[in-house]
Design a protein around this motif. Structure first.
Motif, mmCIF file in Angstrom:
data_model
loop_
_atom_site.group_PDB
_atom_site.id
_atom_site.type_symbol
_atom_site.label_atom_id
_atom_site.label_comp_id
_atom_site.label_asym_id
_atom_site.label_seq_id
_atom_site.Cartn_x
_atom_site.Cartn_y
_atom_site.Cartn_z
ATOM 1 N N SER A 31 6.152 4.372 3.767
ATOM 2 C CA SER A 31 5.749 4.880 5.072
ATOM 3 C C SER A 31 6.934 5.210 5.975
ATOM 4 O O SER A 31 6.857 6.104 6.795
ATOM 5 C CB SER A 31 4.824 3.885 5.767
ATOM 6 O OG SER A 31 5.493 2.653 5.960
ATOM 7 N N ALA A 32 8.031 4.516 5.837
ATOM 8 C CA ALA A 32 9.187 4.754 6.704
ATOM 9 C C ALA A 32 10.183 5.720 6.075
ATOM 10 O O ALA A 32 11.227 5.999 6.660
ATOM 11 C CB ALA A 32 9.875 3.432 7.016
ATOM 12 N N GLY A 33 9.892 6.223 4.884
ATOM 13 C CA GLY A 33 10.813 7.132 4.210
ATOM 14 C C GLY A 33 12.026 6.419 3.647
ATOM 15 O O GLY A 33 13.052 7.043 3.386
ATOM 16 N N ALA A 34 11.915 5.114 3.479
ATOM 17 C CA ALA A 34 13.021 4.315 2.966
ATOM 18 C C ALA A 34 13.215 4.563 1.471
ATOM 19 O O ALA A 34 12.282 4.968 0.780
ATOM 20 C CB ALA A 34 12.747 2.834 3.211
ATOM 21 N N PRO A 35 14.413 4.330 0.956
ATOM 22 C CA PRO A 35 14.646 4.483 -0.482
ATOM 23 C C PRO A 35 13.937 3.385 -1.270
ATOM 24 O O PRO A 35 13.502 2.379 -0.716
ATOM 25 C CB PRO A 35 16.162 4.358 -0.614
ATOM 26 C CG PRO A 35 16.597 3.605 0.590
ATOM 27 C CD PRO A 35 15.625 3.952 1.673
ATOM 28 N N CYS A 36 13.844 3.577 -2.558
ATOM 29 C CA CYS A 36 13.226 2.597 -3.444
ATOM 30 C C CYS A 36 13.982 1.271 -3.335
ATOM 31 O O CYS A 36 15.209 1.258 -3.443
ATOM 32 C CB CYS A 36 13.257 3.107 -4.883
ATOM 33 S SG CYS A 36 12.684 1.896 -6.094
ATOM 34 N N PRO A 37 13.280 0.160 -3.139
ATOM 35 C CA PRO A 37 13.975 -1.121 -3.004
ATOM 36 C C PRO A 37 14.594 -1.620 -4.317
ATOM 37 O O PRO A 37 15.476 -2.453 -4.295
ATOM 38 C CB PRO A 37 12.877 -2.071 -2.526
ATOM 39 C CG PRO A 37 11.609 -1.449 -2.960
ATOM 40 C CD PRO A 37 11.846 0.031 -2.955
#
Length: 76
Positions: A31-37
């Motif tokens: 949802s926040a456009g963050a990279p894959c953890p």
């Protein structure tokens, strides 16, 4: 991990993203456009759209014609 801990750590299907890295395929909150953890990749696909493809394809009647028709007229 208890059931309540698992439920509170989850996220909605509408924000779920599938990492597209070949060796990763992690599902995470995109949802926040963050990279894959897991791998740090920025390449991801919305999981809800991927899961919905089969439902839309099976909902179409088999007798449905082509989406576009080519009309050919003789040259004058």
């Amino acid at each position: 991990m208890t059931r309540t801990a698992t439920a509170s750590a989850g996220f909605r299907l509408t924000s779920a993203a599938l990492c597209l890295e070949l060796d990763c395929n992690t599902v995470f909150d995109g949802s926040a456009g963050a990279p894959c953890p897991r791998c740090g990749s920025l390449e991801a696909y919305p999981l809800s759209a991927w899961l919905d493809r089969g439902a839309r394809a099976s909902a179409r009647p088999s007798s449905e014609g082509p989406a576009r028709t080519l009309v050919v007229t003789p040259a004058a």
